[in-house]
Enzyme design. Structure first.
Site: not given
Length: 274
Positions: A138-140
């Site tokens: 989920p980083e972006l």
């Protein structure tokens, strides 16, 4: 059985298997800097100990791990190229301990296994997933980059790009199996028992034979340039984090002012349900 006491992890050795359990259940085993240091120390011990022939990695409580500790990062508020290089190098090299370990590594995953924790499970040679396990990067979605870009080496380009570029974090165990991201899916609650059984069977084989065969397997990725590609991706992430994306700045500002749950709510409201 032998056991060693740590603050953020638990370790034990039995029947040729070294078991490393992420143990911050109150924080869904978020990977804080102290935990990463302890993991490195435990892996040093397992690699030196001839009684350990296989390493099993699992998480305590409700899930494997929520990934790198955002609350810790929020409180530390790191800034500058040098500081970020130290942070990311620790993240990266701890994850890759499981890939480069001369002994086979087995991940036993249940519940959430996302971001840096997902990368750690990918770094293990074998991953046993419970039916309730969920995976993703989920980083972006909150302005961060990918520290250890292993996913493109495990999945097809279409799957890897979909997960990473859309920030998916609810990939089911069944779908992960179809993508080739896990080795086996088992009934909820049985992941650790199965992983330990797999590890014990490997531990009964000639350890030199097993380690030399793992070395041969890893050589396949070496000649394809895995380490070079991962190092280049890490450099890109260093540039991303040291400059700070507007989304990450906003996320952390909300987290400091209103709490981490408010920041996560802000992130969720920005995207349509998939």
């Amino acid at each position: 059985m032998t056991q060693n006491a740590y603050t953020c992890i638990r370790t034990s050795i039995a029947e040729g298997v070294g078991h490393l359990e992420l143990h911050r259940p109150e924080r869904l085993n978020a990977l804080s800097a102290p935990m990463l240091v302890e993991i490195g120390d435990a892996m040093d011990g397992f690699e030196r100990d001839e009684a350990v022939r296989v390493v099993v990695l699992s998480g305590a409580g409700k899930g494997f791990s929520s990934g790198f500790d955002l609350k810790d990062q929020m409180q530390r508020n790191p800034k500058g190229s040098k500081v970020w290089r130290e942070i990311l190098d620790l993240d990266f090299h701890t994850t890759m301990r499981f890939w480069h370990c001369p002994k086979p590594t087995v991940a036993a995953v249940h519940g959430p296994c996302v971001a840096g924790a997902f990368e750690m499970a990918l770094a293990c040679d074998i991953t046993i997933a419970a039916e309730d396990a969920t995976f993703g990067e989920p980083e972006l979605r909150f302005g961060a980059g990918i520290v250890t870009m292993l996913l493109p080496w495990m999945a097809s380009p279409k799957h890897a790009k979909r997960i990473i570029l859309s920030g998916q974090d609810k990939v089911s165990a069944e779908l992960a199996m179809q993508m080739g991201l896990v080795s086996e899916v088992v009934r909820t609650g049985e992941h650790l028992d199965v992983a330990l059984r797999v590890a014990r069977n490997i531990a009964r084989m000639d350890p030199d034979l097993v380690q030399q065969t793992k070395k041969a397997l890893q050589r396949t990725y070496d000649v394809q340039g895995l380490d070079t590609a991962l190092a280049a991706a890490l450099d890109i992430d260093h540039s991303i984090e040291s400059h700070g994306s507007p989304d990450k700045v906003r996320f952390m500002d909300i987290a400091r002012a209103e709490g981490l749950q408010a920041a996560l709510g802000w992130r969720a409201r920005r995207f349509e349900a998939e």
